[in-house]
Enzyme design. Structure first.
Site, mmCIF file in Angstrom:
data_model
loop_
_atom_site.group_PDB
_atom_site.id
_atom_site.type_symbol
_atom_site.label_atom_id
_atom_site.label_comp_id
_atom_site.label_asym_id
_atom_site.label_seq_id
_atom_site.Cartn_x
_atom_site.Cartn_y
_atom_site.Cartn_z
ATOM 1 N N ASP A 121 20.918 6.111 48.602
ATOM 2 C CA ASP A 121 20.759 4.735 49.100
ATOM 3 C C ASP A 121 21.527 4.511 50.401
ATOM 4 O O ASP A 121 21.301 3.523 51.099
ATOM 5 C CB ASP A 121 21.191 3.715 48.033
ATOM 6 C CG ASP A 121 22.635 3.845 47.578
ATOM 7 O OD1 ASP A 121 23.336 4.766 48.035
ATOM 8 O OD2 ASP A 121 23.069 3.022 46.745
ATOM 9 N N TYR A 147 27.363 11.947 57.086
ATOM 10 C CA TYR A 147 26.638 12.322 55.851
ATOM 11 C C TYR A 147 25.337 11.545 55.731
ATOM 12 O O TYR A 147 24.253 12.118 55.604
ATOM 13 C CB TYR A 147 27.528 12.079 54.616
ATOM 14 C CG TYR A 147 26.728 12.013 53.325
ATOM 15 C CD1 TYR A 147 26.063 13.139 52.836
ATOM 16 C CD2 TYR A 147 26.608 10.810 52.610
ATOM 17 C CE1 TYR A 147 25.299 13.067 51.668
ATOM 18 C CE2 TYR A 147 25.859 10.739 51.446
ATOM 19 C CZ TYR A 147 25.204 11.867 50.983
ATOM 20 O OH TYR A 147 24.447 11.805 49.829
ATOM 21 N N LYS A 151 21.339 12.707 55.879
ATOM 22 C CA LYS A 151 20.397 12.482 54.765
ATOM 23 C C LYS A 151 19.197 11.663 55.263
ATOM 24 O O LYS A 151 18.049 11.936 54.893
ATOM 25 C CB LYS A 151 21.081 11.766 53.592
ATOM 26 C CG LYS A 151 22.100 12.585 52.838
ATOM 27 C CD LYS A 151 21.537 13.826 52.153
ATOM 28 C CE LYS A 151 20.610 13.514 51.009
ATOM 29 N NZ LYS A 151 20.220 14.757 50.266
HETATM 30 P P1 NAD Z 1 27.394 18.211 45.132
HETATM 31 O O1 NAD Z 1 28.175 18.262 46.386
HETATM 32 O O2 NAD Z 1 28.101 18.056 43.832
HETATM 33 O O3 NAD Z 1 26.487 19.539 44.998
HETATM 34 C C1 NAD Z 1 25.802 20.075 46.094
HETATM 35 C C2 NAD Z 1 25.344 21.477 45.717
HETATM 36 O O4 NAD Z 1 24.574 22.002 46.818
HETATM 37 C C3 NAD Z 1 26.497 22.453 45.458
HETATM 38 O O5 NAD Z 1 26.242 23.231 44.315
HETATM 39 C C4 NAD Z 1 26.495 23.331 46.714
HETATM 40 O O6 NAD Z 1 26.977 24.649 46.482
HETATM 41 C C5 NAD Z 1 25.016 23.338 47.085
HETATM 42 N N1 NAD Z 1 24.794 23.610 48.501
HETATM 43 C C6 NAD Z 1 25.425 23.049 49.563
HETATM 44 N N2 NAD Z 1 24.955 23.594 50.717
HETATM 45 C C7 NAD Z 1 23.989 24.487 50.371
HETATM 46 C C8 NAD Z 1 23.126 25.336 51.115
HETATM 47 N N3 NAD Z 1 23.164 25.384 52.467
HETATM 48 N N4 NAD Z 1 22.258 26.130 50.446
HETATM 49 C C9 NAD Z 1 22.207 26.084 49.081
HETATM 50 N N5 NAD Z 1 23.014 25.312 48.328
HETATM 51 C C10 NAD Z 1 23.882 24.509 48.964
HETATM 52 O O7 NAD Z 1 26.315 17.054 45.341
HETATM 53 P P2 NAD Z 1 25.710 16.001 44.288
HETATM 54 O O8 NAD Z 1 26.615 14.841 44.191
HETATM 55 O O9 NAD Z 1 25.284 16.736 43.069
HETATM 56 O O10 NAD Z 1 24.423 15.517 45.108
HETATM 57 C C11 NAD Z 1 23.188 16.191 44.956
HETATM 58 C C12 NAD Z 1 22.141 15.493 45.795
HETATM 59 O O11 NAD Z 1 22.024 14.145 45.381
HETATM 60 C C13 NAD Z 1 22.470 15.432 47.287
HETATM 61 O O12 NAD Z 1 21.277 15.614 48.015
HETATM 62 C C14 NAD Z 1 23.014 14.033 47.497
HETATM 63 O O13 NAD Z 1 22.775 13.579 48.825
HETATM 64 C C15 NAD Z 1 22.195 13.266 46.486
HETATM 65 N N6 NAD Z 1 22.786 12.041 45.946
HETATM 66 C C16 NAD Z 1 24.026 12.064 45.382
HETATM 67 C C17 NAD Z 1 24.544 10.911 44.784
HETATM 68 C C18 NAD Z 1 25.894 10.893 44.109
HETATM 69 O O14 NAD Z 1 26.353 9.829 43.696
HETATM 70 N N7 NAD Z 1 26.569 12.011 43.946
HETATM 71 C C19 NAD Z 1 23.782 9.740 44.804
HETATM 72 C C20 NAD Z 1 22.524 9.745 45.425
HETATM 73 C C21 NAD Z 1 22.028 10.915 45.960
HETATM 74 O O1 DAU Z 2 25.486 5.864 47.207
HETATM 75 C C1 DAU Z 2 25.196 7.188 46.918
HETATM 76 C C2 DAU Z 2 26.323 8.072 47.444
HETATM 77 O O2 DAU Z 2 27.417 7.894 46.551
HETATM 78 C C3 DAU Z 2 25.927 9.541 47.531
HETATM 79 O O3 DAU Z 2 24.931 9.680 48.511
HETATM 80 C C4 DAU Z 2 27.130 10.414 47.904
HETATM 81 O O4 DAU Z 2 26.760 11.784 47.860
HETATM 82 C C5 DAU Z 2 28.235 10.156 46.889
HETATM 83 O O5 DAU Z 2 29.395 10.886 47.252
HETATM 84 C C6 DAU Z 2 28.555 8.665 46.844
HETATM 85 O O6 DAU Z 2 29.122 8.224 48.114
HETATM 86 P P1 DAU Z 2 30.400 7.263 48.170
HETATM 87 O O7 DAU Z 2 31.056 7.457 49.481
HETATM 88 O O8 DAU Z 2 30.037 5.886 47.744
HETATM 89 O O9 DAU Z 2 31.256 7.921 46.952
HETATM 90 P P2 DAU Z 2 32.804 8.277 46.777
HETATM 91 O O10 DAU Z 2 32.954 8.768 45.370
HETATM 92 O O11 DAU Z 2 33.332 9.129 47.865
HETATM 93 O O12 DAU Z 2 33.508 6.842 46.900
HETATM 94 C C7 DAU Z 2 33.089 5.735 46.111
HETATM 95 C C8 DAU Z 2 33.873 4.514 46.602
HETATM 96 O O13 DAU Z 2 35.256 4.662 46.260
HETATM 97 C C9 DAU Z 2 33.845 4.329 48.118
HETATM 98 O O14 DAU Z 2 33.807 2.932 48.396
HETATM 99 C C10 DAU Z 2 35.178 4.922 48.586
HETATM 100 C C11 DAU Z 2 36.108 4.626 47.422
HETATM 101 N N1 DAU Z 2 37.195 5.598 47.168
HETATM 102 C C12 DAU Z 2 36.910 6.927 47.140
HETATM 103 C C13 DAU Z 2 37.880 7.848 46.830
HETATM 104 C C14 DAU Z 2 37.596 9.337 46.808
HETATM 105 C C15 DAU Z 2 38.475 5.108 46.855
HETATM 106 O O15 DAU Z 2 38.745 3.889 46.872
HETATM 107 N N2 DAU Z 2 39.438 6.022 46.532
HETATM 108 C C16 DAU Z 2 39.217 7.375 46.507
HETATM 109 O O16 DAU Z 2 40.152 8.157 46.189
#
Ligand code: NAD
Ligand code: DAU
Length: 331
Positions: A121, A147, A151
């Site tokens: 999002d 980032y 995306k």
């Molecule tokens: P993550 O960082 O936990 O995992 C990413 C994985 O991708 C890892 O296993 C890493 O080794 C692999 N990777 C990185 N670069 C690579 C490459 N060049 N080739 C092959 N593998 C590679 O990420 P996540 O939180 O699981 O997110 C997964 C997907 O979901 C991402 O596309 C992210 O943008 C999206 N997303 C995440 C969230 C969230 O809250 N975490 C929310 C919405 C969307």
């Molecule tokens: O919205 C989806 C996204 O959510 C994904 O695309 C990203 O991959 C995922 O990492 C996440 O992004 P955020 O930046 O929102 O997530 P993060 O866990 O880094 O932080 C969540 C919120 O908490 C953000 O407002 C920053 C704050 N934060 C983060 C950390 C690590 C803190 O206040 N303290 C902390 O120590």
């Protein structure tokens, strides 16, 4: 069905592999993952004998091409995913999120393979705290960080490959996930593991920033719904009406772990910190019939805390390095 799951050793990808093996016995799973700092074979250890695991880079066309050729669907999770890291060094974000997605698109174009692209999002930028609006599939792109900009770029590449080359792809943009196997650099697992270590949780700035939390299993069920029934070329927003500000989340973690609600500390804010994300999930609900199965954040968070307590061997080796990196940033 043969599914190629990129990034299957990361947080959401590993959960997707587990759920797929549990719910979809008809699917043969191959994982392609570079095993960056964010990926771990340990996250797939209990299913290692039921999947094919390939260590490799999604940007490497020689690795990607034969894997895509033998797959019916590519589910593309692989990414550099952490905003704070992208502010320190954007370069790997361009490589993986842009060049890597480009390599996959060219391979699915060559072989006529279905692609589902996982996105965020954050491509829509942020909303004001007092704005009743939510993101919809029509919200214009307006990313804030390296980032989210990469995306957004990857989403636009997918849209262009659909329109120009007839690639059979769908896109989903999901809100913040929580649950097991999330890297401890991220907000919720960082605070849980800090408390396990007797360290106070760290809140960026005033902690008023709002995130729209969804359990990772609900995200992944929506992904399968889109693969099964989504319209080619469409974007679907995924969210579970879970808006909470960061201060509220920290206070709930403290309460669930037996601490006083004020027992945290404020640290340096994130530069360019997005204020609020919120998803309008009407299309997902009405078109695909999706409903969250984990709508109760409190109980989902309690289960997640329990998972980190029970799986210290999974996260412990990374903890000192993660905290040393944050300490250098005053966070
Ligand atoms: P993550 O960082 O936990 O995992 C990413 C994985 O991708 C890892 O296993 C890493 O080794 C692999 N990777 C990185 N670069 C690579 C490459 N060049 N080739 C092959 N593998 C590679 O990420 P996540 O939180 O699981 O997110 C997964 C997907 O979901 C991402 O596309 C992210 O943008 C999206 N997303 C995440 C969230 C969230 O809250 N975490 C929310 C919405 C969307
Ligand atoms: O919205 C989806 C996204 O959510 C994904 O695309 C990203 O991959 C995922 O990492 C996440 O992004 P955020 O930046 O929102 O997530 P993060 O866990 O880094 O932080 C969540 C919120 O908490 C953000 O407002 C920053 C704050 N934060 C983060 C950390 C690590 C803190 O206040 N303290 C902390 O120590």
């Amino acid at each position: 069905m043969r599914a190629l799951i990129t990034g299957g050793a990361g947080f959401i990808g590993a959960n997707f592999v587990h759920q797929t093996l549990q719910d979809r016995p008809d699917v043969a799973v191959t994982v392609l993952d570079k095993l960056t700092y964010a990926g771990s074979r340990d996250s797939l250890a209990d299913v290692a004998d039921r999947i094919t695991f390939v260590e490799g880079d999604i940007a490497d066309a020689d690795v990607v091409d034969p894997l895509v050729a033998e797959s019916d669907v590519v589910v593309h999770f692989a990414a550099e995913s952490h905003n704070d890291n992208s502010l320190n060094d954007p370069s790997p974000f361009l490589h993986t999120n842009i060049t890597g997605t480009f390599a996959l698109l060219e391979a699915v174009r060559r072989h006529g393979t279905r692609l589902h692209h996982i996105s965020t999002d954050e491509v829509y930028g942020d909303l004001e705290l007092d704005d009743p609006a939510k993101f919809t599939e029509q919200t214009p792109y307006n990313p804030s960080s390296p980032y989210s900009a990469t995306k957004a770029g990857s989403d636009l590449l997918v849209r262009a490959w659909v329109r120009s080359f007839g690639v059979a792809a769908t896109i989903s943009n999901c809100s913040n996930n929580y649950g097991p196997y999330q890297h401890i650099e991220k907000f919720i697992p960082r605070q849980i593991t800090n408390l396990i270590d007797g360290v106070k949780p760290k809140l960026y700035g005033a902690g008023q920033n709002v995130r729209d939390w969804i359990h990772v299993r609900d995200h992944n069920r929506a992904v399968w719904d889109i693969i099964d029934r989504g319209r080619i070329g469409q974007t679907y927003l995924i969210g579970a009406d879970g808006e909470k500000n960061n201060k509220e989340v920290i206070e709930l973690i403290l309460e669930l772990m037996g601490h006083e609600p004020g027992d945290y500390e404020h640290v340096a804010d994130r530069p360019g910190h997005d204020l609020r994300y919120a998803i309008d999930n009407t299309v997902l609900r009405e078109e695909l019939g999706w409903q969250p199965q984990f709508p109760d954040f409190r109980s989902g968070l309690a289960d997640t805390i329990e998972w980190y307590r029970e799986n210290e061997s999974w996260w412990r080796p990374r903890k000192a390095e993660v905290e040393a990196k944050y300490a250098k940033q005053g966070q």
